[in-house]
Design an enzyme around this catalytic site. Sequence first.
Site, PDB file in Angstrom:
ATOM      1  N   CYS A 145     -32.064 -12.800 -28.601  1.00 48.62           N
ATOM      2  CA  CYS A 145     -32.350 -12.981 -27.180  1.00 48.62           C
ATOM      3  C   CYS A 145     -33.752 -13.544 -26.975  1.00 48.62           C
ATOM      4  O   CYS A 145     -34.698 -13.170 -27.665  1.00 48.62           O
ATOM      5  CB  CYS A 145     -32.257 -11.640 -26.443  1.00 48.62           C
ATOM      6  SG  CYS A 145     -30.612 -10.925 -26.380  1.00 48.62           S
TER       7      CYS A 145
ATOM      8  N   LYS B 107     -47.429   0.840 -32.233  1.00 49.10           N
ATOM      9  CA  LYS B 107     -46.628   0.774 -31.016  1.00 49.10           C
ATOM     10  C   LYS B 107     -45.254   1.330 -31.349  1.00 49.10           C
ATOM     11  O   LYS B 107     -44.721   1.079 -32.431  1.00 49.10           O
ATOM     12  CB  LYS B 107     -46.510  -0.683 -30.539  1.00 49.10           C
ATOM     13  CG  LYS B 107     -45.669  -0.871 -29.303  1.00 49.10           C
ATOM     14  CD  LYS B 107     -45.583  -2.359 -28.942  1.00 49.10           C
ATOM     15  CE  LYS B 107     -44.698  -2.570 -27.716  1.00 49.10           C
ATOM     16  NZ  LYS B 107     -44.569  -4.008 -27.375  1.00 49.10           N
TER      17      LYS B 107
END
Length: 426
Positions: free
Chosen positions: A117, A162
């Site tokens: 995507c 993260k």
Amino acid sequence: MEKFRVHGPYKLSGTVDISGAKNAALPILFATILAEEPISLTNVPDLKDVDTTFKILRKLGVVIERDANGVVQIDASHIQHYVAPYELVKTMRASIWALAPLVARFHQGQVSLPGGCTIGARPVDMHITSLEKMGAIIELDEGYVKATANGRLQGARIYMDKVSVGATLSVMMAATLAEGSTIIENAAREPEIVDTAHFLNAMGAEISGAGTDTITIKGKERLTGCQHHIVADRIETGTFLVAAAISGGKITCQGTKADTLDAVIEKLREAGMEVTVTENSITLDTKGQRPKAVNIRTMPHPGFPTDMQAQFTLLNAVAEGTSRITETIFENRFMHIPELNRMGAKAEIEGNTAICQGVEQLKPAEVMATDLRASISLVLAGCIASGETIVDRIYHIDRGYEHIEEKLRRIGAKIERFRESASSAE
């Protein structure tokens, strides 16, 4: 290129059988590389991304057989190739998951930098740096990530700068065959990580803490065969719940677990929907009421999932009131909003926040899908718009929703797939 023709408005009501989770099936399929014996998987969804994964595994030498009931038999005992080629990887970013099990078991692997995507930067840096901390030697050469190791990988303490689902899964796979223990701190907590850990443990791995922010893996010398049932797709579940909510319908999603969707269910109830749950089903009843606008802020699990943001943007587009939708996980994930605005929605983008003023009725239009979750929101918008909507570039939907038009028809949608001829496209 295939498109969907969608007619509306129609109330979407009925019962839907929820498929296996794409986001669990893909890492589990790549994790079969670790096993020296055959694997049997059930509830594997029939998706383009799954087919691409099969092709990559077969390129490596994995033997795969699938029957009509979704049971997949996988034998990775005779892998002889260690390269996941560009022509397959380019369509799917999840292909990076081939690297960790290859280098863990065979001490070498090459994966082309992946695609998928187009929704912002999704770097593979955390996958690479984590493997380096475990002793892998990484080179980037002509678009390929090449990993080698002098013997077994070494257990390590790895802190994720993260929260990353993909990197957490990569480290978890690699650590199962590493020498010593590996601790992942600030680990992602998604249900699909828990399911992958259950699968790896069934193969003989020793993983604890999956579903928390600290995961411990004690490395083993080898992993064996097993049987495993893929967990239900919580995003497909949430998508069909929204379908009923925006159309005034009532829907029951079967074969799914409510405890994987707490944040979504809470927001649906906040929107005025009646939601009831059993051990294996979720029912939403609008009671004929228009939803109320709800503010959304995407967060890592157990927060509100980014993969439900587009669907709730649509819900807010037709809700009563004004809402703020804040996307904190990915960049460029509001590409569905200009398309919804073409259908009469009133939404403005300010940085990573969309401000949406609800309208009573959407209008039909020709719209273009830009990614997987955006595309399904446009199809659902067509189901409630007054007239005929054409959704282009629907190949995104086939990557993540199993038999979507058949399932939508069963709950009252008027939808057909068609291929535009070359002459009419000119």
